[in-house]
Design a protein around this motif. Structure first.
Motif, mmCIF file in Angstrom:
data_model
loop_
_atom_site.group_PDB
_atom_site.id
_atom_site.type_symbol
_atom_site.label_atom_id
_atom_site.label_comp_id
_atom_site.label_asym_id
_atom_site.label_seq_id
_atom_site.Cartn_x
_atom_site.Cartn_y
_atom_site.Cartn_z
ATOM 1 N N ILE A 226 61.668 59.619 87.314
ATOM 2 C CA ILE A 226 63.542 60.117 87.878
ATOM 3 C C ILE A 226 62.634 59.039 89.153
ATOM 4 C CG2 ILE A 226 64.008 61.281 90.078
ATOM 5 C CD1 ILE A 226 63.392 63.730 88.834
ATOM 6 N N TYR A 227 61.825 58.546 89.311
ATOM 7 C CA TYR A 227 61.104 57.280 90.482
ATOM 8 C C TYR A 227 61.858 56.106 89.656
ATOM 9 C CZ TYR A 227 58.427 53.734 92.141
ATOM 10 O OH TYR A 227 57.603 52.334 92.847
ATOM 11 N N LEU A 228 61.024 55.375 88.488
ATOM 12 C CA LEU A 228 61.896 55.026 87.363
ATOM 13 C C LEU A 228 62.667 54.640 87.004
ATOM 14 C CD1 LEU A 228 58.787 54.649 84.394
ATOM 15 C CD2 LEU A 228 58.905 53.518 87.059
ATOM 16 N N THR A 229 63.428 55.678 87.220
ATOM 17 C CA THR A 229 64.904 55.478 86.922
ATOM 18 C C THR A 229 66.208 55.170 87.780
ATOM 19 O OG1 THR A 229 64.674 56.939 85.108
ATOM 20 C CG2 THR A 229 67.319 56.659 85.683
ATOM 21 N N TYR A 230 65.850 55.443 89.060
ATOM 22 C CA TYR A 230 66.587 55.805 90.736
ATOM 23 C C TYR A 230 66.394 55.195 91.702
ATOM 24 C CZ TYR A 230 69.477 59.249 87.434
ATOM 25 O OH TYR A 230 69.460 60.034 86.127
ATOM 26 N N PHE A 231 64.322 55.385 91.523
ATOM 27 C CA PHE A 231 64.330 55.158 92.587
ATOM 28 C C PHE A 231 63.671 53.780 93.226
ATOM 29 C CE2 PHE A 231 64.888 59.065 93.276
ATOM 30 C CZ PHE A 231 65.355 59.745 94.643
ATOM 31 N N LYS A 232 63.416 53.093 92.169
ATOM 32 C CA LYS A 232 62.767 51.828 91.674
ATOM 33 C C LYS A 232 63.341 50.688 92.007
ATOM 34 C CE LYS A 232 59.107 49.070 89.098
ATOM 35 N NZ LYS A 232 57.674 49.323 90.253
ATOM 36 N N ASN A 233 63.549 49.614 93.550
ATOM 37 C CA ASN A 233 64.411 48.931 93.783
ATOM 38 C C ASN A 233 65.467 49.336 93.574
ATOM 39 O OD1 ASN A 233 61.932 47.187 92.944
ATOM 40 N ND2 ASN A 233 62.122 46.503 90.813
ATOM 41 N N ILE A 234 65.705 50.641 93.999
ATOM 42 C CA ILE A 234 67.524 50.774 94.384
ATOM 43 C C ILE A 234 67.330 51.573 95.474
ATOM 44 C CG2 ILE A 234 69.084 52.910 93.520
ATOM 45 C CD1 ILE A 234 67.882 52.149 90.844
ATOM 46 N N GLU A 235 67.987 51.368 96.506
ATOM 47 C CA GLU A 235 67.973 52.283 98.052
ATOM 48 C C GLU A 235 68.866 53.587 97.903
ATOM 49 O OE1 GLU A 235 68.893 51.616 102.412
ATOM 50 O OE2 GLU A 235 68.924 50.059 101.236
ATOM 51 N N GLN A 236 68.103 54.879 98.236
ATOM 52 C CA GLN A 236 68.323 55.716 97.735
ATOM 53 C C GLN A 236 68.256 56.762 99.378
ATOM 54 O OE1 GLN A 236 69.725 56.698 95.508
ATOM 55 N NE2 GLN A 236 69.411 56.058 93.761
ATOM 56 N N LYS A 237 69.246 57.603 99.812
ATOM 57 C CA LYS A 237 69.796 58.504 101.145
ATOM 58 C C LYS A 237 68.835 59.427 100.783
ATOM 59 C CE LYS A 237 72.113 60.085 104.052
ATOM 60 N NZ LYS A 237 73.983 60.845 104.572
ATOM 61 N N TYR A 238 68.220 60.125 99.510
ATOM 62 C CA TYR A 238 67.396 61.841 99.710
ATOM 63 C C TYR A 238 66.370 60.900 98.583
ATOM 64 C CZ TYR A 238 71.583 63.237 102.364
ATOM 65 O OH TYR A 238 72.047 63.601 103.254
ATOM 66 N N ASN A 239 64.890 61.905 98.728
ATOM 67 C CA ASN A 239 63.951 61.850 98.133
ATOM 68 C C ASN A 239 63.748 63.615 96.974
ATOM 69 O OD1 ASN A 239 61.440 60.445 98.755
ATOM 70 N ND2 ASN A 239 61.922 61.726 100.668
ATOM 71 N N PRO A 240 63.766 62.730 95.714
ATOM 72 C CA PRO A 240 63.381 63.604 94.858
ATOM 73 C C PRO A 240 62.634 64.850 95.108
ATOM 74 C CG PRO A 240 62.419 62.368 93.888
ATOM 75 C CD PRO A 240 63.007 62.085 95.449
ATOM 76 N N ARG A 241 63.251 66.420 94.656
ATOM 77 C CA ARG A 241 62.247 67.192 94.917
ATOM 78 C C ARG A 241 62.715 68.170 94.076
ATOM 79 N NH1 ARG A 241 60.194 64.816 98.064
ATOM 80 N NH2 ARG A 241 60.523 64.720 100.534
ATOM 81 N N ILE A 242 61.521 68.900 93.496
ATOM 82 C CA ILE A 242 61.352 69.206 92.052
ATOM 83 C C ILE A 242 61.370 70.871 92.071
ATOM 84 C CG2 ILE A 242 60.163 70.000 89.897
ATOM 85 C CD1 ILE A 242 59.928 67.023 89.264
ATOM 86 N N LEU A 243 61.849 71.866 92.090
ATOM 87 C CA LEU A 243 62.192 73.195 92.235
ATOM 88 C C LEU A 243 60.763 73.890 91.630
ATOM 89 C CD1 LEU A 243 64.419 76.005 93.272
ATOM 90 C CD2 LEU A 243 63.289 75.537 90.978
ATOM 91 N N ILE A 244 59.961 74.440 91.936
ATOM 92 C CA ILE A 244 59.022 75.041 90.968
ATOM 93 C C ILE A 244 59.000 76.304 90.839
ATOM 94 C CG2 ILE A 244 56.118 75.092 90.009
ATOM 95 C CD1 ILE A 244 56.089 72.171 92.208
#
Length: 355
Positions: A226-244
């Motif tokens: 998720i980090y490599l696809t959506y966060f690396k060098n891309i500004e996002q408003k919210y953090n990814p949260r995986i439900l376990i």
């Protein structure tokens, strides 16, 4: 009993399932020979005698949905191309689960209103146990299978959310909005399946090299992707949260065959950070290590207290439906990026393993 109340976790699923929201899941067993459909049908009928809580159909009451005993014949079918679509009760004699087969595979699709992954796994193991017995194999039960000769125990049918609701929690549940993955959907809400088969020993060795568990490794890889696809060098408003999902039985001494799962979410800051795989594994491990009975009870308390609210209880079903859908979107859907589930080690006993 002729009818059952839905357990606390199950109450939401009849409201939220629709063409693009699935309230079902699947567990499967792969045999070493092709499945005999006639024997599988007999095995299912035998197994349902021991699992009367699954021999039910969903009914609408004035205030809530409820489960009523189903006298119809359970049916099996050849597996379709839809993996975990919602179960059509009209085409399934009213049952809320569906047993299918394909070549060597036996699959159980289960409506989440009946049970969670652990309950479904026990049901599937028993079906396979009875099937192999009908095949004529010398199968012994070492205690790992809930077979027909095991006495029914009342606590198997308890709603253990309510059974453990007794005091105010020490900690409060804290939720924050999560990053949502956007992409191109399949036509007609078709479900895509990527199946990856890993060598257990090699994967375990790799997990050890990161000083983590299998869940820590695979969950960390998921976070890193998720980090490599959506966060690396891309500004996002919210953090990814995986439900376990967390099997609450081992924290509250439960043997319930109904739903008894609670949840935790991964932690960690992803925005404007340079992360490596080991960092994401660390986030996953910290999240798993933080699970304790106090945190889980806080979630249990909040959920049961909401159900016990007199105002909510007295709202008629036709008015509850839009309220529950909105609540699910605000409280459930918006705080989760995706789910990661691991049922853990599956024990079927030595005599079943060879088949």
């Amino acid at each position: 009993m002729d009818w059952y109340k839905l357990d606390n976790a199950a109450k939401i699923f009849p409201f939220v399932q629709r063409s693009n929201v699935y309230a079902s899941f699947r567990v499967s067993c792969l045999l070493k020979e092709d499945v005999d459909a006639n024997l599988l049908q007999k095995a299912l009928k035998e197994t349902l005698i021991r699992f009367p809580n699954f021999c039910v159909k969903l009914k609408q009451g004035f205030f809530w949905y409820y489960l009523e005993h189903n006298d119809n014949e359970p049916i099996i079918s050849l597996e379709s191309s839809q993996v975990v679509n919602n179960i059509s009760t009209k085409n399934n004699n009213g049952f809320l689960f569906k047993v299918t087969y394909f070549n060597k595979r036996i699959s159980l699709n289960m409506f989440h209103g009946l049970t969670d992954g652990n309950g479904a796994l026990e049901f599937l193991k028993s079906i396979v146990f009875n099937y192999l017995k009908l095949k004529g194999y010398d199968i012994k039960n070492d205690g790992s299978i809930i077979s027909n000769d095991y006495e029914l125990i009342n606590s198997e049918f308890f709603d253990d959310y309510k059974e453990n609701f007794n005091k105010k929690p020490k900690e409060k549940v804290k939720d924050e909005k999560a990053f949502k993955i956007k992409g191109t959907k399949y036509k007609n809400n078709f479900t895509g399946l990527y199946q990856i088969i890993l060598d257990v020993d090699k994967t375990h060795d790799l997990a050890n090299s990161f000083n983590t568990t299998m869940s820590g490794l695979l969950g960390g890889i998921t976070l890193y992707s998720i980090y490599l696809t959506y966060f690396k060098n891309i500004e996002q408003k919210y953090n990814p949260r995986i439900l376990i999902p967390v099997n609450a039985r081992k924290y509250f001494d439960s043997i319930s065959l109904r739903n008894f799962i609670l949840f935790t979410h991964t932690i960690g800051e992803f925005r404007n950070k340079e992360l490596e795989l080991k960092d994401c594994i660390s986030y996953m491990c910290e999240s798993l290590n933080n699970i304790n009975s106090d945190i889980l009870y806080s979630q249990l308390y909040r959920n049961v207290k909401l159900e016990k609210n007199l105002f909510i209880r007295l709202i008629p079903l036709f008015l509850k439906t839009p309220i529950m859908k909105i609540g699910y979107k605000l409280i459930g859907s918006n705080i989760t990026t995706l789910s990661f589930s691991n049922l853990g080690r599956v024990n079927v006993g030595d005599s079943m393993k060879e088949y």
